[in-house]
Design a protein around this motif. Structure first.
Motif, short mmCIF file in Angstrom:
data_model
loop_
_atom_site.label_atom_id
_atom_site.label_comp_id
_atom_site.label_asym_id
_atom_site.label_seq_id
_atom_site.Cartn_x
_atom_site.Cartn_y
_atom_site.Cartn_z
N GLY A 174 0.78 -1.23 0.00
CA GLY A 174 0.00 0.00 0.00
C GLY A 174 0.81 1.27 0.00
O GLY A 174 0.25 2.35 -0.15
N LEU A 175 2.14 1.17 0.13
CA LEU A 175 2.94 2.39 0.20
C LEU A 175 3.53 2.79 -1.15
O LEU A 175 4.09 3.86 -1.28
CB LEU A 175 4.06 2.22 1.24
CG LEU A 175 3.57 2.06 2.68
CD1 LEU A 175 4.76 1.97 3.63
CD2 LEU A 175 2.67 3.22 3.09
N GLU A 215 -7.42 -19.03 -14.30
CA GLU A 215 -6.42 -18.44 -15.20
C GLU A 215 -6.05 -17.03 -14.74
O GLU A 215 -4.86 -16.66 -14.73
CB GLU A 215 -6.97 -18.39 -16.63
CG GLU A 215 -6.06 -17.72 -17.64
CD GLU A 215 -4.74 -18.43 -17.84
OE1 GLU A 215 -3.80 -17.78 -18.33
OE2 GLU A 215 -4.63 -19.63 -17.51
N ALA A 216 -7.05 -16.24 -14.36
CA ALA A 216 -6.77 -14.88 -13.87
C ALA A 216 -5.91 -14.93 -12.61
O ALA A 216 -4.93 -14.17 -12.47
CB ALA A 216 -8.08 -14.14 -13.60
N VAL A 217 -6.26 -15.81 -11.69
CA VAL A 217 -5.51 -15.93 -10.44
C VAL A 217 -4.08 -16.38 -10.71
O VAL A 217 -3.12 -15.88 -10.11
CB VAL A 217 -6.22 -16.90 -9.48
CG1 VAL A 217 -5.34 -17.21 -8.27
CG2 VAL A 217 -7.56 -16.33 -9.02
N SER A 218 -3.91 -17.33 -11.64
CA SER A 218 -2.56 -17.83 -11.95
C SER A 218 -1.67 -16.74 -12.54
O SER A 218 -0.45 -16.79 -12.41
CB SER A 218 -2.65 -19.01 -12.93
OG SER A 218 -3.01 -18.57 -14.24
N GLN A 219 -2.29 -15.74 -13.17
CA GLN A 219 -1.52 -14.62 -13.72
C GLN A 219 -1.42 -13.45 -12.73
O GLN A 219 -1.02 -12.35 -13.10
CB GLN A 219 -2.15 -14.17 -15.04
CG GLN A 219 -2.09 -15.23 -16.11
CD GLN A 219 -2.33 -14.68 -17.50
OE1 GLN A 219 -2.02 -13.51 -17.79
NE2 GLN A 219 -2.87 -15.50 -18.39
N LYS A 220 -1.82 -13.73 -11.49
CA LYS A 220 -1.70 -12.76 -10.39
C LYS A 220 -2.50 -11.49 -10.65
O LYS A 220 -2.11 -10.39 -10.25
CB LYS A 220 -0.23 -12.43 -10.11
CG LYS A 220 0.59 -13.66 -9.73
CD LYS A 220 1.97 -13.29 -9.27
CE LYS A 220 2.82 -14.53 -9.01
NZ LYS A 220 2.19 -15.49 -8.09
N ILE A 221 -3.63 -11.64 -11.33
CA ILE A 221 -4.56 -10.51 -11.51
C ILE A 221 -5.57 -10.58 -10.37
O ILE A 221 -6.23 -11.60 -10.19
CB ILE A 221 -5.28 -10.61 -12.86
CG1 ILE A 221 -4.28 -10.50 -14.01
CG2 ILE A 221 -6.35 -9.52 -12.98
CD1 ILE A 221 -4.87 -10.77 -15.39
N PRO A 222 -5.70 -9.52 -9.57
CA PRO A 222 -6.68 -9.53 -8.49
C PRO A 222 -8.10 -9.76 -9.02
O PRO A 222 -8.52 -9.11 -9.98
CB PRO A 222 -6.55 -8.13 -7.87
CG PRO A 222 -5.16 -7.70 -8.22
CD PRO A 222 -4.89 -8.28 -9.58
N ALA A 248 -11.96 -2.95 -3.30
CA ALA A 248 -11.28 -4.22 -3.01
C ALA A 248 -10.19 -4.48 -4.05
O ALA A 248 -9.07 -4.90 -3.69
CB ALA A 248 -12.29 -5.36 -2.98
N MET A 249 -10.48 -4.25 -5.33
CA MET A 249 -9.48 -4.47 -6.36
C MET A 249 -8.29 -3.53 -6.18
O MET A 249 -7.13 -3.93 -6.37
CB MET A 249 -10.10 -4.29 -7.75
CG MET A 249 -11.03 -5.42 -8.17
SD MET A 249 -11.57 -5.30 -9.89
CE MET A 249 -12.69 -3.90 -9.82
N TRP A 250 -8.56 -2.28 -5.83
CA TRP A 250 -7.49 -1.30 -5.60
C TRP A 250 -6.58 -1.74 -4.46
O TRP A 250 -5.35 -1.70 -4.58
CB TRP A 250 -8.13 0.06 -5.32
CG TRP A 250 -7.16 1.15 -4.97
CD1 TRP A 250 -6.06 1.53 -5.69
CD2 TRP A 250 -7.22 2.00 -3.83
NE1 TRP A 250 -5.43 2.58 -5.06
CE2 TRP A 250 -6.13 2.89 -3.92
CE3 TRP A 250 -8.10 2.12 -2.76
CZ2 TRP A 250 -5.89 3.86 -2.95
CZ3 TRP A 250 -7.87 3.09 -1.81
CH2 TRP A 250 -6.77 3.96 -1.90
N GLY A 281 -1.33 -4.92 -2.96
CA GLY A 281 -0.80 -5.98 -2.12
C GLY A 281 -1.40 -6.06 -0.75
O GLY A 281 -0.88 -6.75 0.14
N ILE A 282 -2.51 -5.36 -0.53
CA ILE A 282 -3.16 -5.35 0.78
C ILE A 282 -4.24 -6.43 0.82
O ILE A 282 -5.12 -6.46 -0.04
CB ILE A 282 -3.78 -3.97 1.07
CG1 ILE A 282 -2.69 -2.89 1.06
CG2 ILE A 282 -4.52 -3.97 2.41
CD1 ILE A 282 -3.23 -1.49 1.17
#
Length: 316
Positions: free
Chosen positions: A28-29, A116-123, A288-290, A295-296
């Motif tokens: 968040g920083l 697939e979205a999760v595996s690509q680290k997309i929130p 939530a997405m933000w 990384g929060i």
């Protein structure tokens, strides 16, 4: 200044860069100059337009508070079809957005694209639905079962525990619609004098709901009441009731707060409605997405509550 004081100051000076570095690494920083979030609803629908309005409000708040630009990409399927929704989801994944919020049409059918979205680290955030039980995704919505029970209990009360009723089921594969349908059935089953004689499937489409309701009322002339599992259902039911001149003979307890639904309450065609809060769902989906993009960690579930709308408060 004695030697001990000098030593403390020198040690502190050495630690400062380390402390600053540690803070920069904290979630968040590190602010981005811009974010792009995708909203994927079930279908083109006025209820989801309200969700989009809430999402835009959240984008404006983030910009006002942080200076970061926030783009909301609203991608709605033209019809409630899980294949089309997955195509939109997969196309969105390919653009590498900062987050995707989706209202599931089919928990099992959407699963591979979600993974697939999760595996690509997309929130990924789920709104107006529940996520697959074993996927650690934040969901935003309300107690769908309780929402249905509020409506069906009210109908039982109005019918004094006696009469034939029908349920408009929405999209049966959609988790929230399926939950509401089951809880309507369970509530009616507790009243021996209430008989569910028909169920309609409108696929969250007002015109389909109107046609389904008209056909069911023609097939069951003794039908006394209606409940629904989606926002389009009660609007179509209300239109069918009006066209059949049965406003005083068939009682409808609605769902959600579309303008047409509110007008049906004002006109006395519907008794009341148990409503979700679509603007709030869109707002918190973006928030939530933000947070996730920075990384929060976010809560497993955000409950936006249920609003009860009737003639006494429909204008508020």
């Amino acid at each position: 200044m004695n030697k001990m004081t000098v030593g403390i100051i020198a040690a502190a000076a050495l630690l400062l860069p380390l402390v600053a570095f540690s803070q920069d690494e904290q979630p968040g920083l590190n602010k981005k100059e811009s974010y792009r979030f995708v909203i994927v609803p079930k279908v083109v629908h006025p209820w989801f337009d309200k969700v989009n309005n809430g999402a835009k409000q959240a984008a404006a708040v983030i910009k006002a508070q942080t200076g970061s630009e926030v783009q909301i990409v609203y991608s709605a399927p033209q019809q409630a079809d899980v294949v089309i929704q997955n195509q939109i989801l997969e196309s969105s994944i390919a653009t590498r957005p900062d987050g995707i919020a989706i209202d599931l049409l089919d928990e099992k059918g959407n699963r591979a694209s979600l993974e697939e979205a999760v595996s690509q680290k997309i929130p990924v955030t789920i709104f107006d639905s529940v996520p697959p039980a074993d996927m650690n995704l934040t969901s935003i919505g309300n107690d769908f079962c309780e929402q249905a029970k509020i409506a069906s209990r009210r109908l039982v009360e109005l019918l004094k525990g006696q009469g034939e009723v029908a349920i408009m089921m929405g999209v049966p594969s959609a988790p929230n619609h399926a939950i509401r349908a089951k809880c309507h059935q369970d509530t009616f089953a507790q009243s021996p004098g209430i008989k569910v004689v028909a169920t309609g499937i409108d696929n969250d489409d007002i015109e389909t709901a109107q046609k389904q309701a008209a056909a069911i009322m023609q097939a069951h002339p003794n039908l006394k009441g209606w409940v629904a599992c989606d926002a389009a259902g009660p609007v179509g039911i209300g239109q069918a009731i009006k066209e059949a001149n049965k406003a005083s003979k068939v009682i409808m307890v609605g769902l959600d707060d579309l303008p047409e639904m509110l007008q049906l309450i004002r006109d006395g065609v519907a008794d009341s409605s148990s409503s979700t809060r679509p603007e709030m769902q869109g707002y918190w989906a973006v928030m939530a997405m933000w947070q996730q993009a920075m990384g929060i960690p976010t809560p497993k579930y955000i409950d936006t509550g249920i609003a009860i709308i009737n003639k006494s408060n429909v204008g508020q």
